[in-house]
Design a protein around this motif. Structure first.
Motif, short mmCIF file in Angstrom:
data_model
loop_
_atom_site.label_atom_id
_atom_site.label_comp_id
_atom_site.label_asym_id
_atom_site.label_seq_id
_atom_site.Cartn_x
_atom_site.Cartn_y
_atom_site.Cartn_z
N VAL A 1 -3.01 -75.87 25.75
CA VAL A 1 -3.28 -74.75 24.57
C VAL A 1 -2.41 -73.26 24.68
O VAL A 1 -2.00 -73.07 23.93
CB VAL A 1 -4.48 -74.41 24.19
CG1 VAL A 1 -4.88 -72.99 22.41
CG2 VAL A 1 -5.48 -74.83 23.44
N ALA A 2 -2.85 -72.69 26.29
CA ALA A 2 -1.79 -71.50 25.98
C ALA A 2 -0.64 -72.19 26.28
O ALA A 2 1.00 -70.88 25.87
CB ALA A 2 -2.01 -71.41 27.81
N TRP A 3 0.08 -73.05 26.30
CA TRP A 3 1.85 -73.22 27.09
C TRP A 3 2.28 -73.84 25.60
O TRP A 3 2.81 -73.50 25.60
CB TRP A 3 1.66 -74.60 27.66
CG TRP A 3 3.08 -75.28 27.83
CD1 TRP A 3 3.34 -76.53 27.55
CD2 TRP A 3 4.20 -74.59 27.83
NE1 TRP A 3 4.56 -76.79 27.99
CE2 TRP A 3 5.51 -75.40 27.95
CE3 TRP A 3 5.11 -73.16 28.59
CZ2 TRP A 3 6.67 -75.08 28.74
CZ3 TRP A 3 5.79 -72.97 28.68
CH2 TRP A 3 6.80 -73.78 28.84
N ARG B 1 5.26 -71.40 20.86
CA ARG B 1 5.21 -70.98 19.61
C ARG B 1 6.11 -69.72 19.55
O ARG B 1 7.06 -69.32 18.60
CB ARG B 1 4.02 -71.28 18.88
CG ARG B 1 3.79 -72.24 18.76
CD ARG B 1 3.00 -72.87 17.52
NE ARG B 1 1.59 -72.20 18.29
CZ ARG B 1 0.47 -72.83 18.57
NH1 ARG B 1 0.80 -74.28 19.43
NH2 ARG B 1 -0.47 -72.17 19.11
N SER B 2 5.31 -68.81 19.94
CA SER B 2 6.23 -67.34 20.25
C SER B 2 7.77 -67.23 20.55
O SER B 2 8.26 -66.30 20.28
CB SER B 2 5.01 -66.80 21.86
OG SER B 2 5.10 -65.16 21.54
N ALA C 1 -11.65 -66.21 34.57
CA ALA C 1 -12.12 -65.43 33.67
C ALA C 1 -12.55 -63.99 33.92
O ALA C 1 -12.09 -63.61 33.20
CB ALA C 1 -13.20 -65.78 32.88
N GLU C 2 -13.65 -64.05 34.66
CA GLU C 2 -13.26 -62.78 35.75
C GLU C 2 -13.20 -61.95 35.87
O GLU C 2 -12.43 -60.16 35.63
CB GLU C 2 -14.59 -63.38 36.51
CG GLU C 2 -15.84 -63.92 36.38
CD GLU C 2 -17.02 -63.97 37.01
OE1 GLU C 2 -16.64 -63.95 38.27
OE2 GLU C 2 -18.27 -64.55 36.88
N ARG C 3 -11.67 -62.55 36.76
CA ARG C 3 -10.69 -62.06 36.54
C ARG C 3 -9.42 -60.98 36.03
O ARG C 3 -9.36 -60.49 36.46
CB ARG C 3 -9.68 -62.46 37.88
CG ARG C 3 -8.45 -61.76 39.39
CD ARG C 3 -8.62 -62.49 40.29
NE ARG C 3 -7.15 -63.58 39.89
CZ ARG C 3 -8.54 -65.04 40.43
NH1 ARG C 3 -9.53 -65.06 41.16
NH2 ARG C 3 -8.58 -65.74 40.16
N LEU C 4 -9.42 -61.94 35.17
CA LEU C 4 -8.15 -61.70 33.69
C LEU C 4 -8.89 -60.57 33.44
O LEU C 4 -8.29 -59.41 33.03
CB LEU C 4 -8.60 -62.96 33.23
CG LEU C 4 -7.03 -63.66 33.67
CD1 LEU C 4 -7.36 -64.97 32.26
CD2 LEU C 4 -5.93 -63.36 34.20
N ARG D 1 -2.36 -63.13 23.42
CA ARG D 1 -2.77 -63.67 24.58
C ARG D 1 -2.85 -64.86 24.55
O ARG D 1 -3.04 -65.77 23.69
CB ARG D 1 -4.26 -63.10 24.59
CG ARG D 1 -5.71 -63.45 24.74
CD ARG D 1 -5.88 -63.92 26.42
NE ARG D 1 -5.39 -62.25 27.23
CZ ARG D 1 -6.76 -61.87 27.54
NH1 ARG D 1 -7.85 -61.90 26.98
NH2 ARG D 1 -6.81 -60.67 27.76
N PHE D 2 -2.03 -65.11 25.25
CA PHE D 2 -1.93 -67.01 25.73
C PHE D 2 -3.52 -68.06 26.30
O PHE D 2 -3.69 -68.64 25.72
CB PHE D 2 -0.45 -67.36 25.85
CG PHE D 2 0.45 -66.84 25.63
CD1 PHE D 2 0.36 -66.33 23.64
CD2 PHE D 2 1.03 -66.41 25.91
CE1 PHE D 2 1.41 -66.22 23.22
CE2 PHE D 2 2.42 -65.28 25.10
CZ PHE D 2 2.53 -65.33 23.43
N TYR D 3 -3.65 -67.46 26.75
CA TYR D 3 -4.46 -67.89 28.46
C TYR D 3 -5.84 -68.07 27.92
O TYR D 3 -5.97 -66.34 28.08
CB TYR D 3 -3.85 -67.97 29.69
CG TYR D 3 -4.96 -68.95 30.42
CD1 TYR D 3 -5.65 -69.75 30.00
CD2 TYR D 3 -4.46 -68.03 31.98
CE1 TYR D 3 -6.11 -70.79 31.44
CE2 TYR D 3 -5.94 -68.69 33.00
CZ TYR D 3 -6.39 -69.68 32.91
OH TYR D 3 -6.75 -70.45 33.14
#
Length: 442
Positions: free
Chosen positions: A351-353, A358-359, A427-430, A413-415
């Motif tokens: 999804v992030a890619w 698109r961006s 997720a915790e690290r981000l 925010r993509f990922y």
């Protein structure tokens, strides 16, 4: 290089039976003109890319990319004949540097005598990077018109420098009308119909899987049967050809149904169902390499960073199959399927890619912020390049929190990692980095 049997045309005129019937059927039916090639109208048809190239008198070096048995060798040979070039063929499997140097030197002599050369290199992707670089000078100065043939993606297998000097033309796997045309031409040459029922004829085309040469090799075996042979059904066809009849209908719907079932069973974390559909495909005659490609795709698309080892398992399975072949190598693919079906799932990377692409299309050519650009010259320093850059390793947490997006663009925010598998730790690290970024924002 011996002449290879390739494809022949949809509307090619009938020819008398050759004097040497001992030659392979596919070789006897090879096209005599580009117009006779089947299944590649986008290249050799009235408005095809090759047709337009010849009409404009601007024959450039090209790479023919397509599956086996779709006409790459034949197109190259006929292209040389149409353009009036000397045809020289090499195979990257059997040729080395000495062969290339000899071919280049002979091409230079022909050029000095007023004759240009079309150098056809089969399996060009098998040449290493250094050997591929050897083509650059002779392609650039026009010593040869290079026509490379490959079944592999040129973007991955050919040097960028060589690829930039060639036009890539994609050949399609032969569709049903093209395969049927080949069978009809074989029947006209033999003077008799294939001893098969309509249903078995459809199975025969499915067995070929878009490969015209393979189809004609099968047809040749059938035409060798006694003329009084009763028409064979699918089961009889499989017995005569000593191959299992493909379990796919003429539209290949079953092919896509089964790979879809395998993919969705793995996504649904059902290893038993996934193993069943894998077995159905293998028993049905599917190419294990095709399955291995889809398994690798699944690892990056549906497992992602929830289990970073998944993509390595899929790659290892594919490589193991290439080394062992069937049936031993199929177990490695089964092991990868079980690994992926049992792994935590995340499509966050997929999804992030998509969102990042698109961006990128929407924002165009925005420059990176100046503080992350290098400044090797005085002028660049005066323009502010590298000014204010914070070296992350010098900070207490190893994280500077600077903005790396273009100055004209808001932070994106993509990922968005899931809380499954190893992505939970990501997720915790981000989240911690977001907290620090907010804290240090001016």
């Amino acid at each position: 290089m011996p002449a290879e049997a390739d494809l022949f045309g949809l509307d090619a005129p009938a020819r008398p039976v050759p004097d040497d019937p001992a030659r392979p059927l596919a070789d006897r039916l090879r096209p005599q003109t580009l117009e006779e090639v089947v299944g590649q109208d986008h290249l050799t048809g009235p408005e095809g890319a090759i047709t337009r190239m010849l009409a404009q008198g601007s024959l450039s070096s090209i790479v023919l990319w397509g599956p086996p048995g779709t006409g790459k060798t034949t197109i190259a040979r006929l292209l040389a004949a149409r353009a009036g070039l000397a045809f020289v063929a090499l195979s990257a499997v059997f040729s080395g540097v000495a062969d290339l140097k000899r071919a280049f030197e002979e091409a230079r002599k022909r050029r000095a005598a007023g004759q240009r050369t079309l150098l056809f290199v089969d399996e060009i992707h098998r040449f290493n990077r250094a050997q591929q670089d050897g083509f650059l000078p002779v392609v650039e100065d026009g010593t040869v018109v290079l026509v490379g043939a490959t079944t592999e993606n040129p973007s991955f297998e050919l040097n960028g420098a060589l690829l930039s000097r060639c036009r890539v033309l994609v050949l399609k796997r032969l569709d049903e009308p093209a395969l049927e045309a080949l069978l009809a031409r074989a029947e006209r040459l033999a003077g008799r119909s294939l001893p098969v029922t309509a249903e078995a004829r459809a199975v025969l085309r499915a067995m070929a899987d878009g490969d015209g040469r393979y189809l004609l090799n099968l047809a040749e075996q059938l035409l060798a049967l006694p003329a009084e042979t009763e028409p064979l059904g699918p089961d009889g066809l499989a017995r005569v050809l000593e191959r299992r009849a493909a379990l796919y209908d003429k539209d290949r719907e079953e092919h896509y149904n089964l790979i879809s079932a395998l993919h969705k069973s793995m996504r649904g974390s059902d290893p038993d169902a996934a193993l069943y559909w894998l077995a159905r495909m293998i028993v049905g005659g599917e190419d294990p390499r095709y399955i291995a490609r889809r398994v690798l795709r699944f690892a990056s698309e549906d497992v992602g960073l929830a289990d970073p080892t998944a993509i390595h398992a899929a790659l290892a399975a594919w490589e193991t199959y290439e080394r062992l072949g069937s049936p031993e190598g199929e177990l490695a693919i089964a092991q990868a399927v079980l690994h992926l079906a049992s792994a935590p799932k995340s499509n966050a990377a997929y999804v992030a890619w998509g969102a990042a692409q698109r961006s990128a299309r929407e924002t165009g050519s925005l420059m990176p912020p100046k503080h992350i650009l290098n400044a090797p010259t005085r002028m660049m320093q005066e323009l502010g390049y590298a000014r204010g850059y914070a070296y992350d390793h010098d900070t207490e947490e190893g994280f500077s929190g600077q903005d790396y997006f273009p100055e004209e663009m808001a932070r994106q925010r993509f990922y968005r990692p899931t809380t499954r598998g190893r992505e939970a730790a990501i997720a915790e690290r981000l989240a911690e980095w977001d907290r620090l970024r907010q804290k240090r924002r001016p």
